[in-house]
Design a protein around this motif. Structure first.
Motif, mmCIF file in Angstrom:
data_model
loop_
_atom_site.group_PDB
_atom_site.id
_atom_site.type_symbol
_atom_site.label_atom_id
_atom_site.label_comp_id
_atom_site.label_asym_id
_atom_site.label_seq_id
_atom_site.Cartn_x
_atom_site.Cartn_y
_atom_site.Cartn_z
ATOM 1 N N UNK A 2 0.547 -1.630 -0.022
ATOM 2 C CA UNK A 2 0.747 -0.090 0.022
ATOM 3 C C UNK A 2 0.744 1.320 -0.145
ATOM 4 N N UNK A 3 2.205 1.242 0.321
ATOM 5 C CA UNK A 3 3.056 2.617 0.662
ATOM 6 C C UNK A 3 3.185 2.839 -0.882
ATOM 7 N N UNK A 4 3.058 4.340 -0.933
ATOM 8 C CA UNK A 4 3.457 4.834 -1.879
ATOM 9 C C UNK A 4 4.115 6.128 -2.418
ATOM 10 N N UNK A 5 4.484 6.527 -0.375
ATOM 11 C CA UNK A 5 5.511 7.772 -0.284
ATOM 12 C C UNK A 5 5.778 7.143 1.276
ATOM 13 N N UNK A 6 7.568 6.964 1.277
ATOM 14 C CA UNK A 6 8.040 6.604 2.429
ATOM 15 C C UNK A 6 9.291 7.861 2.991
ATOM 16 N N UNK A 7 8.979 8.570 3.965
ATOM 17 C CA UNK A 7 10.174 9.357 4.321
ATOM 18 C C UNK A 7 11.063 8.845 5.966
ATOM 19 N N UNK B 144 7.571 7.582 -3.452
ATOM 20 C CA UNK B 144 8.508 8.728 -3.560
ATOM 21 C C UNK B 144 9.511 7.805 -2.335
ATOM 22 N N UNK B 145 10.688 8.011 -1.783
ATOM 23 C CA UNK B 145 11.555 7.223 -1.044
ATOM 24 C C UNK B 145 12.087 8.503 -0.936
ATOM 25 N N UNK B 146 12.096 9.060 0.165
ATOM 26 C CA UNK B 146 12.905 10.315 1.033
ATOM 27 C C UNK B 146 14.145 9.558 2.327
ATOM 28 N N UNK B 147 15.168 9.190 2.122
ATOM 29 C CA UNK B 147 16.272 9.034 3.022
ATOM 30 C C UNK B 147 16.843 9.953 4.048
ATOM 31 N N UNK B 148 17.016 10.314 4.970
ATOM 32 C CA UNK B 148 17.982 11.189 5.843
ATOM 33 C C UNK B 148 18.386 11.240 7.076
ATOM 34 N N UNK B 149 20.205 10.828 6.735
ATOM 35 C CA UNK B 149 20.816 10.610 8.238
ATOM 36 C C UNK B 149 21.018 9.223 8.240
ATOM 37 N N UNK B 150 20.503 8.310 7.080
ATOM 38 C CA UNK B 150 20.374 7.160 7.167
ATOM 39 C C UNK B 150 21.558 6.436 7.129
ATOM 40 N N UNK B 151 22.047 5.196 7.609
ATOM 41 C CA UNK B 151 23.028 4.248 7.520
ATOM 42 C C UNK B 151 22.955 2.994 6.956
ATOM 43 N N UNK C 230 13.338 10.047 -5.186
ATOM 44 C CA UNK C 230 14.224 9.465 -4.595
ATOM 45 C C UNK C 230 15.353 10.527 -4.355
ATOM 46 N N UNK C 231 14.693 10.681 -2.610
ATOM 47 C CA UNK C 231 15.781 11.951 -2.595
ATOM 48 C C UNK C 231 17.049 11.240 -1.486
ATOM 49 N N UNK C 232 17.919 11.394 -1.343
ATOM 50 C CA UNK C 232 19.008 10.630 -0.457
ATOM 51 C C UNK C 232 19.469 12.063 0.105
ATOM 52 N N UNK C 233 19.583 12.307 1.689
ATOM 53 C CA UNK C 233 20.266 13.619 2.568
ATOM 54 C C UNK C 233 21.333 13.059 3.490
ATOM 55 N N UNK C 234 22.124 13.281 3.290
ATOM 56 C CA UNK C 234 23.056 13.281 4.506
ATOM 57 C C UNK C 234 23.153 11.369 5.160
ATOM 58 N N UNK C 235 22.906 10.917 3.806
ATOM 59 C CA UNK C 235 23.410 9.014 4.334
ATOM 60 C C UNK C 235 24.667 8.780 4.420
ATOM 61 N N UNK C 236 24.749 7.758 4.733
ATOM 62 C CA UNK C 236 26.351 6.780 4.907
ATOM 63 C C UNK C 236 25.872 5.559 4.035
ATOM 64 N N UNK C 237 26.591 5.047 3.319
ATOM 65 C CA UNK C 237 27.063 3.859 3.009
ATOM 66 C C UNK C 237 28.166 3.300 3.547
ATOM 67 N N UNK C 238 28.068 2.162 4.443
ATOM 68 C CA UNK C 238 29.798 1.650 5.110
ATOM 69 C C UNK C 238 30.446 0.998 4.040
ATOM 70 N N UNK C 239 31.409 1.135 3.654
ATOM 71 C CA UNK C 239 32.405 0.171 2.825
ATOM 72 C C UNK C 239 32.143 0.300 1.336
ATOM 73 N N UNK C 240 31.373 1.171 0.978
ATOM 74 C CA UNK C 240 31.090 1.598 -0.214
ATOM 75 C C UNK C 240 31.918 2.605 -1.243
#
Length: 421
Positions: free
Chosen positions: A141-146, A167-174, A194-204
């Motif tokens: 059912x999800x259409x927007x996930x923040x 719509x997928x908004x990810x902020x300050x996520x690891x 797709x919005x990536x704000x201040x995210x971090x991916x370990x070892x990427x």
């Protein structure tokens, strides 16, 4: 009193369906307050609510525990009530969530997902130990996930299927690794934003984004600007993309494919060495089909080390350019040569001291045939800037509008005296 009773009587005479419709427009807290009016209103708001918005509702330090438990029980009764017919949106923004609240919040999110919520917006602070319900990654059912979980790591399961998420908004996520991020994106087949704000991916070492339906992409890695070991390769394949925003230092490389539909790009790039300047050309090549470009260049080295533009770079579709802190006027004019159809030019020269000379003699074709509007922001009354203004006025043959915004935000228009300089 008689007049007030009259209006109260009119309100009570309305059928439940009308009252529920009225209540649906109220904020959650105001809708809940109506339950104390009369016995009829006690549970009426439950049938009307389609959006639950809890902002700073969890207790701060010093709030009595009884009040905290009362609020938690209220939310649980509301979410599990059989009278709650539909749930369009569940929003929770709380800076003071503590570990003791995790189970309650986990249950609330599970209930919202189970009820088929369409928009889920969660913002929690200091939640390193937080885990999301597994249902989050398979909710049809999800259409927007923040999600904005400060300090939290998003554990992505092997099977992700968000078949209707747009719509997928990810902020300050690891993310634990780049595979976790790739699993999440791959499980969203109809994603448009797709919005990536201040995210971090370990070892990427790479950031891979592939989306046939993706229309808006924001990559704002402000948190990585001063990371010396930042060396990502950006691989983006988005044939439907119309808006692209990039805020970060220059990556190891850019493979931007199928960007022909791009209409607007907002690019802020940080240069810290000669290698960065060579790599930024790949980023500009990937967006060369853009129509509107906002370009900001942040460089901590001397302007003498600037490298020229890629000789094959061409912005044939570009009609509007907003450039902040161009490396020097030679670079700027060279860029204008690559944009033959440019109609609007906006320059922000706040940090342009000493980089505006010499002015090249060769005139770009856009100045001669297409440029109709020029705006100069943060204009300073010095010789360098007056020469730049004269250059544009002397060669922009079809110019219709010119505006100057001084450094202290006082707007003036060109006068005859300035034009004659």
């Amino acid at each position: 009193m008689a007049e007030q009773a009259k209006y109260e009587g009119l309100l009570d005479s309305l059928p439940d369906s009308i009252l529920c419709h009225i209540l649906s427009f109220l904020p959650t807290r105001d809708a809940v307050r109506t339950s104390v009016l009369t016995p009829r209103w006690r549970h009426l708001f439950t049938s009307s609510i389609s959006k639950l918005d809890f902002k700073d509702c969890l207790p701060e330090l010093g709030v009595p525990e009884e009040r905290s438990e009362s609020f938690k029980k209220f939310v649980e009764r509301l979410l599990f009530s059989p009278k709650l017919q539909r749930l369009e949106c569940f929003r929770m923004h709380d800076l003071w969530v503590v570990e003791d609240d995790f189970l309650s919040v986990y249950n609330w999110l599970s209930a919202a997902l189970w009820r088929g919520v369409k928009e889920l917006d969660v913002n929690l602070f200091e939640a390193e130990l937080w885990q999301f319900p597994t249902l989050l990654f398979t909710c049809s059912s999800l259409v927007t996930l923040k999600l904005d979980i400060h300090g939290g790591e998003l554990e992505v399961p092997t099977n992700v299927c968000l078949s209707n998420l747009r719509a997928l908004h990810l902020s300050s996520m690891k993310f634990a690794d780049d595979c976790s991020f790739l699993r999440l994106i791959s499980g969203c087949p109809v994603l448009e934003v797709l919005v990536l704000f201040g995210c971090f991916i370990n070892g990427a070492s790479e950031l891979n984004i592939h989306g046939l339906s993706l229309k808006r992409l924001v990559l704002d890695f402000w948190n990585l600007v001063y990371e010396n070991d930042f060396d990502w390769l950006f691989v983006i394949d988005a044939p439907s993309l119309v808006y692209f925003e990039y805020f970060c230092r220059v990556g190891r490389g850019y493979a931007l494919r199928n960007m022909e539909s791009l209409e607007k790009a907002d690019i802020t790039i940080f240069n810290f060495n000669d290698v960065d300047r060579e790599r930024r050309a790949a980023l500009l090549r990937g967006i060369c089909s853009v129509q509107v470009l906002h370009l900001s260049i942040v460089d901590d080295d001397a302007p003498l080390l600037r490298t020229p533009l890629d000789p094959v770079l061409a912005f044939n579709n570009l009609v509007e350019l907003q450039c902040k802190n161009p490396p020097d006027v030679t670079w700027l004019v060279e860029f204008l040569h690559r944009a033959p159809n440019l109609k609007t030019l906006i320059l922000d020269l706040a940090d342009a001291d000493g980089v505006l000379e010499p002015v090249p003699e060769q005139v770009p074709s856009c100045l001669l045939y297409h440029l109709k509007e020029i705006s100069i922001v943060s204009f300073k009354r010095d010789t360098h800037m007056f020469k730049l203004v004269s250059y544009f006025l002397n060669h922009a043959s079809v110019l219709e509008k010119v505006a100057i915004i001084e450094y202290h935000e006082k707007t003036i228009l060109f006068t005859k005296e300035i034009e004659e300089l």
